[in-house]
Design a protein around this motif. Sequence first.
Motif, short mmCIF file in Angstrom:
data_model
loop_
_atom_site.label_atom_id
_atom_site.label_comp_id
_atom_site.label_asym_id
_atom_site.label_seq_id
_atom_site.Cartn_x
_atom_site.Cartn_y
_atom_site.Cartn_z
N SER A 35 0.43 51.32 -27.42
CA SER A 35 0.15 51.36 -25.99
C SER A 35 1.23 52.18 -25.31
O SER A 35 2.41 51.99 -25.55
CB SER A 35 0.13 49.96 -25.38
OG SER A 35 0.05 50.03 -23.97
N SER A 71 -4.25 44.86 -19.34
CA SER A 71 -3.57 45.75 -20.28
C SER A 71 -2.45 45.02 -21.03
O SER A 71 -2.33 45.13 -22.24
CB SER A 71 -2.99 46.96 -19.55
OG SER A 71 -2.21 47.75 -20.41
N LEU A 111 -2.46 43.82 -25.08
CA LEU A 111 -1.45 44.20 -26.06
C LEU A 111 -0.87 42.98 -26.75
O LEU A 111 -0.70 42.97 -27.98
CB LEU A 111 -0.32 44.99 -25.38
CG LEU A 111 0.83 45.36 -26.31
CD1 LEU A 111 0.39 46.36 -27.38
CD2 LEU A 111 2.02 45.90 -25.53
N GLU A 159 -4.45 50.10 -27.29
CA GLU A 159 -4.99 50.75 -26.10
C GLU A 159 -6.46 51.15 -26.31
O GLU A 159 -7.28 50.99 -25.41
CB GLU A 159 -4.14 51.98 -25.77
CG GLU A 159 -4.26 52.45 -24.33
CD GLU A 159 -3.18 53.45 -23.97
OE1 GLU A 159 -3.52 54.63 -23.80
OE2 GLU A 159 -2.00 53.07 -23.86
#
Length: 731
Positions: free
Chosen positions: A242, A331, A335, A425
Amino acid sequence: MTSPLIDKLVDLKGVESNYIDAWGKPETVSEQSKRKLLSVMGYEVDNEDALTAQVETEFQQIWMSPLNPVQVNRENEALFIAVRLPIELVNDNFIISIDCENGSSLEQKFVPIDGDLINATVIDEIEFQEYLININHELPLGYHHLKLLADDGDQIATMRMIMAPTSCYHPQSVLDGKKVWGLSVQLYCLRSAKNWGVGDFSDLAQLVESSAKNGAQFIGLNPIHALYPANPNACSPYGPSSRRWLNFIYLDVTAIDGYEHESVQELVNQAEFKSVLDYVRNVDYVDYEAVTRLKLRALESVFEVQNNQYLSKNTKQNKIFKKFVQEGGDSLQMLAVYDALQEHLAAQGKPSWGWPVFPKEYANFQSPAVSKFIKNNAKRVKFYLFLQWQSALQLEAANQVANQNNMSIGIYRDLAVGVSEGSAEIWGNKDLYCTDASVGAPPDVLGPLGQNWGLPPMNPDKLYQQQYQPIIDLFDSNMKSAGALRIDHVMALLRLWWVAKGDNAKNGGYVYYPVDDLLGILALESQRHQSLVIGEDLGTVPEEIRSKLADNGVYSYRVFFFEQAKDGGFYSPAHYPVQSMSTLTTHDMPTLSGYWHCHDLELGKELGLYPTDEILSVLYTSRHENKQEILNSLHGHHSIPDWIDNKVDQLGMSKELNYCMQTHMAAGSSALLSLQLEDWLLMDKTVNIPGTFKEYPNWKRKLNRELEHIFTDPEIVNLAKNLTKAREDAS
């Protein structure tokens, strides 16, 4: 099959048919390559009926959408929007309502037919018309929400309206003409008496302070993006999991609250733990597996302390942590879940290098099985969230050291061009990426065979449909805790070299991106964060992107060894663009010593990077000629003493020549000068050899001296003084 439809799609989707290569020669992209690129975008190029249906569906979807998903405007431009409606509605009254980011609201009534008719079509015997409507309000800079309302207030459609400044941010000192220098370093390379076998954020803070006290105005870093805790040997900073989040390996475990707790101390004082710690500190190359294992064990213990004392209670620390997690949104959560899931699969001995080999039920972040995993492994997910929180805190602490030492720029971060195929990602947003392709580069000076970086590209259409949010997030997150951002392969804002999976890199083709929109967003985020932007514009660079970058306030990247005239002579650094950052070498090139002694060519031969002996022979001849031209330039500018031989045949790289080359650059016109710490230490081994994977220990080589002893060296201190004076004289 070749057809007008294929040709039309090639144009519509920004697939380039012709380009100029790195040597200035025209090249043509093959028909087969163009078809493959359309295929990886999802088009049925081998079935004309299916392809026709796809294109028609897309066409109708556009016309059935009254507004575009997003629009980027500059503050000095007139403001218009396009509105598409069936013909029977174009005489009706409508309202444009804009909710501005600052909380204010604006409204405007209009009748479509009063605008400019710019397009029309017929779908299922119904005519649709598209009108250009002038917005008669001035909007503030920022991200705004525009709604198209019927006269009775019913919402018909929405779009994102982005108002961007005309240029990226420039520090006042640079605007005033001050020329500065700084050091670039791969953070993991740093040795110190206290780190755990890899440079960390505390080392960074120390380097920032020591450098600032010796005249440096910035420290440039490699990408510090999140990699793979469960797959530590995937260590390339340019192939991250990411780009929004940080690599926990840079945490200084000893600086985290809870490290002094007896439970942690019992662990780190075990003989076996101390033995591994000694090993990872003293080995010449970073042992990512050993370092990761060591740090995770200690961090787990520290987390237990914090979780018990603070993060499971209504404490100040927990409120700050929860705020960090909330602001990180999907996000960050994605992760943390990915890291925990990959670790879980690896522990079970299941394929786990990346989501393409995960069990089917875990193939998507949004799947029910993943939701169940999150519920059953909530504490482990929380642990990985904790690591990101602590990483952000420690990076910001280093940034504060730069501020306290009045560095005009401070830390500058590096944004990689993409994420690796198995990344978190992509796992969380597969629609955005074309996973059957990779980005890279056509044959050029750095890679005669072309390069395939193993990084799936974003689909420009999907990026547009997602209102550019992924790009906004990237720029925003990478400008935090920094005074500048270097964008690797900045040509990606204009075009990327796509290579279909399984193809040779030279058989790829360029795909274009909405460069003006992306530069507008970059300028907006740059001004918000007061972050100077540097664009790495090396390789096959069309002139149009260089001029656009300059007009948008992006600093060019000028490498001495590439700044050659047609007659082979090297341009004086005094002729470089002021709006640029100059440097002698980069992480993809040999050090000064390595270049002078041709270590890179020797290594390339050993690793089979050159297809023929003839190519290698030409490279050796060219290197010899270039070294002579460098000497000619240095002597011609009186940048080296007369006693240094002016013939290259018998002249090796010495400390005197090395340091003189650096001060020669410092006298140049570039606003910024970046020098590699390796060259200060006269190192000869390179960090990375482009085009290699396992053939060379890329991204692992450490510096040859501990951080504590660098600025106690009188000769290095004197070099820093000379650089500072040369920069002042050039200002």
